[in-house]
Design a protein around this motif. Structure first.
Motif, short mmCIF file in Angstrom:
data_model
loop_
_atom_site.label_atom_id
_atom_site.label_comp_id
_atom_site.label_asym_id
_atom_site.label_seq_id
_atom_site.Cartn_x
_atom_site.Cartn_y
_atom_site.Cartn_z
N MET A 33 -5.26 7.51 8.92
CA MET A 33 -3.93 7.12 8.49
C MET A 33 -4.00 5.73 7.87
SD MET A 33 -0.58 7.39 10.75
CE MET A 33 0.50 6.04 10.89
N ALA A 34 -3.45 5.58 6.70
CA ALA A 34 -3.50 4.30 6.00
C ALA A 34 -2.55 3.31 6.65
CB ALA A 34 -3.12 4.49 4.54
N THR A 35 -3.00 2.10 6.78
CA THR A 35 -2.12 1.06 7.32
C THR A 35 -1.16 0.62 6.22
OG1 THR A 35 -3.55 -0.76 6.65
CG2 THR A 35 -3.95 0.22 8.84
N PHE A 36 -0.11 -0.05 6.64
CA PHE A 36 0.87 -0.56 5.68
C PHE A 36 0.19 -1.48 4.66
CE2 PHE A 36 4.09 -3.66 4.37
CZ PHE A 36 5.04 -2.80 3.84
N ALA A 37 -0.66 -2.37 5.14
CA ALA A 37 -1.35 -3.30 4.24
C ALA A 37 -2.22 -2.56 3.23
CB ALA A 37 -2.18 -4.29 5.04
N ASN A 38 -2.92 -1.51 3.68
CA ASN A 38 -3.74 -0.73 2.76
C ASN A 38 -2.89 -0.01 1.73
OD1 ASN A 38 -6.14 -1.51 3.93
ND2 ASN A 38 -6.24 0.25 5.28
N ARG A 39 -1.74 0.49 2.18
CA ARG A 39 -0.82 1.15 1.24
C ARG A 39 -0.38 0.17 0.15
NH1 ARG A 39 5.18 2.70 2.74
NH2 ARG A 39 5.81 3.58 0.78
N ILE A 40 -0.06 -1.05 0.55
CA ILE A 40 0.36 -2.07 -0.41
C ILE A 40 -0.78 -2.39 -1.37
CG2 ILE A 40 1.07 -4.48 -0.68
CD1 ILE A 40 3.27 -2.64 0.40
N ARG A 41 -1.98 -2.56 -0.86
CA ARG A 41 -3.14 -2.86 -1.72
C ARG A 41 -3.35 -1.75 -2.75
NH1 ARG A 41 -5.49 -4.16 3.32
NH2 ARG A 41 -5.31 -6.39 3.66
N ARG A 42 -3.25 -0.50 -2.30
CA ARG A 42 -3.44 0.64 -3.21
C ARG A 42 -2.36 0.66 -4.27
NH1 ARG A 42 -3.30 4.31 0.36
NH2 ARG A 42 -1.20 5.05 -0.02
N LEU A 43 -1.11 0.46 -3.87
CA LEU A 43 -0.02 0.43 -4.84
C LEU A 43 -0.19 -0.74 -5.80
CD1 LEU A 43 3.05 1.20 -2.58
CD2 LEU A 43 2.26 2.58 -4.49
N ARG A 44 -0.59 -1.87 -5.28
CA ARG A 44 -0.72 -3.08 -6.10
C ARG A 44 -1.76 -2.93 -7.20
NH1 ARG A 44 2.35 -7.68 -6.98
NH2 ARG A 44 0.96 -9.12 -7.96
N ARG A 45 -2.83 -2.24 -6.91
CA ARG A 45 -3.88 -2.04 -7.91
C ARG A 45 -3.36 -1.33 -9.14
NH1 ARG A 45 -7.34 -0.15 -3.71
NH2 ARG A 45 -6.67 1.93 -4.29
N ASP A 46 -2.44 -0.41 -8.94
CA ASP A 46 -2.07 0.51 -10.01
C ASP A 46 -0.65 0.35 -10.54
OD1 ASP A 46 -4.59 1.71 -9.70
OD2 ASP A 46 -3.82 2.91 -8.05
N THR A 47 0.07 -0.63 -10.09
CA THR A 47 1.48 -0.68 -10.44
C THR A 47 1.99 -2.08 -10.76
OG1 THR A 47 2.10 -0.92 -8.13
CG2 THR A 47 2.02 1.31 -8.99
N SER A 48 3.14 -2.10 -11.40
CA SER A 48 3.82 -3.36 -11.64
C SER A 48 4.53 -3.79 -10.37
CB SER A 48 4.84 -3.19 -12.76
OG SER A 48 5.94 -2.43 -12.31
N ASP A 49 5.00 -5.01 -10.33
CA ASP A 49 5.73 -5.51 -9.17
C ASP A 49 6.98 -4.69 -8.89
OD1 ASP A 49 3.83 -7.47 -8.84
OD2 ASP A 49 5.00 -9.02 -9.83
N GLU A 106 2.77 -13.24 5.93
CA GLU A 106 2.52 -12.59 7.22
C GLU A 106 3.47 -11.41 7.44
OE1 GLU A 106 0.06 -13.06 9.45
OE2 GLU A 106 -0.78 -14.43 7.98
N THR A 107 4.74 -11.58 7.11
CA THR A 107 5.71 -10.52 7.30
C THR A 107 5.41 -9.33 6.39
OG1 THR A 107 7.40 -12.11 7.96
CG2 THR A 107 8.17 -9.96 7.24
N ILE A 108 5.09 -9.59 5.14
CA ILE A 108 4.76 -8.52 4.21
C ILE A 108 3.47 -7.82 4.63
CG2 ILE A 108 4.05 -8.03 1.84
CD1 ILE A 108 6.04 -10.34 1.04
N SER A 109 2.49 -8.58 5.05
CA SER A 109 1.21 -8.00 5.46
C SER A 109 1.33 -7.10 6.68
CB SER A 109 0.19 -9.11 5.76
OG SER A 109 -0.07 -9.85 4.60
N ARG A 110 2.12 -7.53 7.64
CA ARG A 110 2.24 -6.79 8.90
C ARG A 110 3.36 -5.77 8.89
NH1 ARG A 110 1.62 -12.06 12.72
NH2 ARG A 110 -0.57 -12.39 12.28
N GLY A 111 4.33 -5.95 8.02
CA GLY A 111 5.50 -5.08 8.05
C GLY A 111 6.33 -5.39 9.29
N ARG A 112 7.46 -4.76 9.39
CA ARG A 112 8.33 -5.05 10.52
C ARG A 112 8.61 -3.83 11.37
NH1 ARG A 112 8.64 -10.08 11.87
NH2 ARG A 112 10.79 -9.90 12.51
N ARG A 113 8.02 -2.71 11.06
CA ARG A 113 8.28 -1.47 11.83
C ARG A 113 7.31 -1.35 12.96
NH1 ARG A 113 10.23 3.35 8.00
NH2 ARG A 113 11.78 2.18 6.91
#
Length: 64
Positions: free
Chosen positions: A1-17, A57-64
């Motif tokens: 299962m992908a972590t939130f941070a990994n999901r963000i990294r994957r999206l960031r590679r391929d997408t605009s802000d 820190e908040t973005i990296s860890r998420g809040r859920r």
């Protein structure tokens, strides 16, 4: 299962802000940062007082 941070990294590679925000943030924070399940990100008090460290820190860890 992908972590939130990994999901963000994957999206960031391929997408605009905007696409990144739509895919990873808007579900809780609203399409324009107006808030919903999560707090409003376009809140002037938050923007004036939140440090870069807090935001990273908040973005990296998420809040859920």
């Amino acid at each position: 299962m992908a972590t939130f941070a990994n999901r963000i990294r994957r999206l960031r590679r391929d997408t605009s802000d905007k696409v990144l925000f739509a895919g990873a943030c808007s579900g809780c924070h609203g399409a324009n940062g107006e808030g919903g399940e999560g707090p409003a990100l376009n809140n002037p008090v938050l923007l004036a007082n939140a440090t870069d460290t807090y935001l990273v820190e908040t973005i990296s860890r998420g809040r859920r």
